[in-house]
Design a protein around this motif. Structure first.
Motif, PDB file in Angstrom:
ATOM      1  N   GLY A  31      27.743-121.744  64.473  1.00 63.10           N
ATOM      2  CA  GLY A  31      27.498-123.176  65.351  1.00 63.10           C
ATOM      3  C   GLY A  31      28.381-123.382  66.564  1.00 63.10           C
ATOM      4  O   GLY A  31      28.229-122.369  66.826  1.00 63.10           O
ATOM      5  N   CYS A  55      24.748-113.868  60.209  1.00 63.54           N
ATOM      6  CA  CYS A  55      24.300-114.094  58.918  1.00 63.54           C
ATOM      7  C   CYS A  55      24.806-115.525  59.494  1.00 63.54           C
ATOM      8  O   CYS A  55      25.471-116.627  59.549  1.00 63.54           O
ATOM      9  CB  CYS A  55      25.052-113.865  58.403  1.00 63.54           C
ATOM     10  SG  CYS A  55      24.811-114.463  56.202  1.00 63.54           S
ATOM     11  N   ILE A  56      23.563-116.486  58.654  1.00 61.04           N
ATOM     12  CA  ILE A  56      23.556-118.200  58.950  1.00 61.04           C
ATOM     13  C   ILE A  56      23.042-118.668  57.589  1.00 61.04           C
ATOM     14  O   ILE A  56      22.536-117.762  56.834  1.00 61.04           O
ATOM     15  CB  ILE A  56      22.462-118.426  60.705  1.00 61.04           C
ATOM     16  CG1 ILE A  56      21.378-117.693  60.288  1.00 61.04           C
ATOM     17  CG2 ILE A  56      23.321-118.801  61.415  1.00 61.04           C
ATOM     18  CD1 ILE A  56      20.474-118.285  59.633  1.00 61.04           C
ATOM     19  N   LYS A  61      16.481-123.452  60.987  1.00 62.04           N
ATOM     20  CA  LYS A  61      16.823-124.267  61.996  1.00 62.04           C
ATOM     21  C   LYS A  61      16.910-123.573  62.959  1.00 62.04           C
ATOM     22  O   LYS A  61      16.319-121.924  63.193  1.00 62.04           O
ATOM     23  CB  LYS A  61      19.029-124.054  61.819  1.00 62.04           C
ATOM     24  CG  LYS A  61      19.125-125.518  62.296  1.00 62.04           C
ATOM     25  CD  LYS A  61      20.786-124.703  61.986  1.00 62.04           C
ATOM     26  CE  LYS A  61      21.389-125.948  61.163  1.00 62.04           C
ATOM     27  NZ  LYS A  61      23.525-126.301  60.977  1.00 62.04           N
ATOM     28  N   ILE A  90      32.392-119.969  59.453  1.00 62.62           N
ATOM     29  CA  ILE A  90      31.411-120.379  59.257  1.00 62.62           C
ATOM     30  C   ILE A  90      32.316-121.785  58.872  1.00 62.62           C
ATOM     31  O   ILE A  90      33.756-121.861  58.527  1.00 62.62           O
ATOM     32  CB  ILE A  90      30.979-119.499  57.561  1.00 62.62           C
ATOM     33  CG1 ILE A  90      32.064-119.588  56.848  1.00 62.62           C
ATOM     34  CG2 ILE A  90      29.863-118.824  58.394  1.00 62.62           C
ATOM     35  CD1 ILE A  90      30.560-118.677  55.124  1.00 62.62           C
ATOM     36  N   ASN A  92      32.459-123.469  55.578  1.00 61.87           N
ATOM     37  CA  ASN A  92      32.832-123.228  53.794  1.00 61.87           C
ATOM     38  C   ASN A  92      33.563-122.034  53.767  1.00 61.87           C
ATOM     39  O   ASN A  92      33.530-121.182  53.241  1.00 61.87           O
ATOM     40  CB  ASN A  92      31.361-123.434  53.184  1.00 61.87           C
ATOM     41  CG  ASN A  92      31.271-122.942  51.700  1.00 61.87           C
ATOM     42  OD1 ASN A  92      32.168-122.697  50.915  1.00 61.87           O
ATOM     43  ND2 ASN A  92      30.198-124.258  51.440  1.00 61.87           N
ATOM     44  N   ASP A  95      32.622-119.423  50.393  1.00 64.36           N
ATOM     45  CA  ASP A  95      31.690-118.793  50.534  1.00 64.36           C
ATOM     46  C   ASP A  95      32.435-117.655  51.687  1.00 64.36           C
ATOM     47  O   ASP A  95      32.759-116.648  51.802  1.00 64.36           O
ATOM     48  CB  ASP A  95      30.680-119.388  51.663  1.00 64.36           C
ATOM     49  CG  ASP A  95      30.114-119.554  51.223  1.00 64.36           C
ATOM     50  OD1 ASP A  95      29.925-120.091  49.265  1.00 64.36           O
ATOM     51  OD2 ASP A  95      28.032-120.432  51.171  1.00 64.36           O
ATOM     52  N   GLY A 113      38.290-117.666  61.508  1.00 65.60           N
ATOM     53  CA  GLY A 113      38.914-119.081  62.287  1.00 65.60           C
ATOM     54  C   GLY A 113      39.319-119.670  61.463  1.00 65.60           C
ATOM     55  O   GLY A 113      38.954-121.555  61.686  1.00 65.60           O
ATOM     56  N   GLY A 311      42.716-127.272  71.095  1.00 60.62           N
ATOM     57  CA  GLY A 311      43.316-127.439  70.308  1.00 60.62           C
ATOM     58  C   GLY A 311      41.860-126.891  69.196  1.00 60.62           C
ATOM     59  O   GLY A 311      41.477-126.426  67.622  1.00 60.62           O
ATOM     60  N   ALA A 312      40.603-126.518  70.117  1.00 64.68           N
ATOM     61  CA  ALA A 312      39.305-126.596  69.274  1.00 64.68           C
ATOM     62  C   ALA A 312      38.101-126.927  70.288  1.00 64.68           C
ATOM     63  O   ALA A 312      37.983-127.183  71.552  1.00 64.68           O
ATOM     64  CB  ALA A 312      39.209-127.915  68.754  1.00 64.68           C
ATOM     65  N   GLY A 313      36.859-126.747  70.021  1.00 71.39           N
ATOM     66  CA  GLY A 313      35.833-127.267  71.053  1.00 71.39           C
ATOM     67  C   GLY A 313      35.226-124.956  70.765  1.00 71.39           C
ATOM     68  O   GLY A 313      36.120-124.714  70.291  1.00 71.39           O
ATOM     69  N   THR A 317      37.978-122.332  71.246  1.00 72.16           N
ATOM     70  CA  THR A 317      37.963-121.313  70.039  1.00 72.16           C
ATOM     71  C   THR A 317      37.059-119.848  69.793  1.00 72.16           C
ATOM     72  O   THR A 317      38.144-119.424  69.920  1.00 72.16           O
ATOM     73  CB  THR A 317      37.898-122.032  68.678  1.00 72.16           C
ATOM     74  OG1 THR A 317      37.919-123.335  69.163  1.00 72.16           O
ATOM     75  CG2 THR A 317      37.929-121.765  67.442  1.00 72.16           C
TER      76      THR A 317
END
Ligand SMILES: NC(=O)c1ccc[n+]([C@@H]2O[C@H](COP(=O)([O-])OP(=O)(O)OC[C@H]3O[C@@H](n4cnc5c(N)ncnc54)[C@H](OP(=O)(O)O)[C@@H]3O)[C@@H](O)[C@H]2O)c1
Length: 419
Positions: A31, A55-56, A61, A90, A92, A95, A113, A311-313, A317
């Motif tokens: 993602g 692994c996705i 998709k 991922i 979740n 998982d 992460g 802090g994100a993106g 990251t």
């Protein structure tokens, strides 16, 4: 790669082995961060790492890479003896926990992460690392591209550290920046954050302070050695923010930021919480705007230091994940020094915070067990009170604060017990 070494007083050219070993990566998730890492790796040609399999979840998709790279079977990575590094990115947490735990038990190194997973399972994952000798790195899990965890582990590896405090969530900071700097209404700012990809379609994880709390739990382990189970801590977000609160702050020349606070007190205690907080212009984090994060580290003798960054993106990251990948290449692992070498502090909620509470019905205030009223205002359309409240009481009524549509903000004043 050849290097120079001195052997028996003679300068010799020798080959060092690590340059010849390539890390073979099994990547979970493609993602925002997974694909960000892929691009970052492509732009770092000297990194001795290649992604063998991704692994996705959703096999159908559309992907930007050849379909032969992808699999929906985790065992294609976990059971592949050639893959020596698992990178888990991922969305979740349950998982992710199974993937990370299995990989460590298989003796593979892991980079993750996933702050939600880490904040809930860190103690067990530390034990597994001890038993198996495998290593888990996760600098990307707290503050994206800011290298906070490794600094706490390596540079602040003594007991001078007194507090860690900062803006750890980019989405809520973006919303607050729009509200304070551009006079946007909260809901409009939230919509904009979602359009720009700074906030999820369900923004509660960010705006209710969970994301910042999970990061703070991880920082507490590396800064002080103390693990705090997230449910035992107080997080309160900006989701109930109203024009009245914004006007109050502006009239006093303050901003409201969602601040994570972790501080040492007494003989050997720490306390931590995440709350909207009034921030004055002389505070380092006052000018941390938009999706940026900022962390103030305070210690005896060196006083305050400030770290700032995205802090994100996907790419910021991804670059933090790359740094963990190269750290593993050099055999780096967290030693959890504060847990190993120090008598780490006890977590305590026995502190009193001064808070601003905006409310509708005076009856609602009874939930807090207020210790002392400092100031109050009764307007036609809103009421507020500044009062001293025990942190332990706030934890008990965490869910009610949202239900009763109360807005709470920390003024920055705290009283510690003698512990
Ligand atoms: N986004 C950021 O800025 C950021 C910053 C720091 C840390 N993080 C953390 O990084 C992680 C990834 O975030 P993200 O934003 O990249 O999420 P994302 O864009 O929603 O992507 C999630 C990916 O995980 C895959 N996935 C979900 N469940 C899976 C499973 N059981 N097995 C294999 N793959 C699975 C999805 O597969 P499909 O593609 O098939 O749907 C997707 O590729 C999260 O833990 C997040 O907290 C994110």
């Amino acid at each position: 790669m050849e290097t120079i070494e001195i052997i028996d007083n003679k300068v010799e050219k020798v080959k060092i082995s690590y340059s010849e070993t390539t890390q073979v990566i099994g990547l979970f998730g493609f993602g925002t961060v997974g694909s960000g890492l892929y691009h970052v790796l492509q732009n770092s040609p000297t990194t001795k790492a290649r992604i063998k399999k991704v692994c996705i979840k959703n096999a159908f998709k559309e992907r930007s890479l050849n379909s032969k790279f992808f699999s929906t079977n985790p065992n294609d990575i976990l059971d592949d003896p050639e893959i020596n590094l698992v990178v888990e990115l991922i969305d979740n947490a349950d998982d992710a926990y199974l993937i990370v735990k299995t990989a460590l038990l298989h003796g593979k190194s892991v980079v993750s992460g996933n702050k939600t997973m880490l904040a809930h399972h860190l103690e067990e994952l530390i034990e597994i690392q001890k038993k198996t000798g495998s290593a888990l790195l996760y600098d990307a899990s707290a503050c994206g591209s800011i290298p906070i965890i490794r600094n706490l582990e390596e540079y602040y590896d003594n007991d001078l550290l007194l507090s860690i405090r900062g803006i750890l969530n980019g989405s809520s900071n973006y919303i607050l920046s729009r509200v304070f700097q551009h006079n946007d209404d909260y809901n409009f700012a939230l919509k904009k954050a979602q359009e720009l990809g700074f906030a999820e379609s369900d923004p509660s994880f960010d705006v209710m302070g969970f994301d910042a709390l999970f990061k703070l739990v991880i920082l507490a382990v590396h800064g002080f050695g103390t693990y705090v189970y997230p449910n035992d801590a107080f997080n309160c977000g900006i989701h109930n923010l109203s024009v009245h609160d914004i006007r109050y702050a502006k009239e006093k020349g303050l901003k409201i930021k969602l601040v994570a606070t972790l501080t040492k007190f007494g003989k050997n205690c720490i306390t931590l919480f995440v709350m909207p907080t009034f921030v004055s212009a002389d505070d380092y984090i006052y000018n941390v705007e938009d999706e940026y994060n900022g962390v103030v580290i305070e210690g005896a003798f060196y006083e305050k230091q400030f770290m700032f960054g995205k802090g994100a993106g996907g790419h910021p990251t991804g670059s933090a994940v790359l740094s963990d990948i190269t750290a593993r290449f050099h055999d780096y692992r967290y030693e959890y020094k504060k847990r190993k070498y120090f008598n780490y502090p006890e977590y305590s909620t026995d502190v009193v915070l001064e808070v601003f509470i905006r409310y509708h019905d005076i009856v609602d205030l009874s939930i807090f067990g207020i210790e002392e009223v400092i100031e109050k205002y009764n307007g036609r359309d809103h009421r507020w009170m500044i009062a001293k409240v025990k942190l332990s009481s706030l934890i008990k009524v965490k869910d009610l604060i949202t239900k009763l549509n109360l807005f709470i903000a920390y003024t920055g004043k705290i009283e510690y017990s003698e512990k």
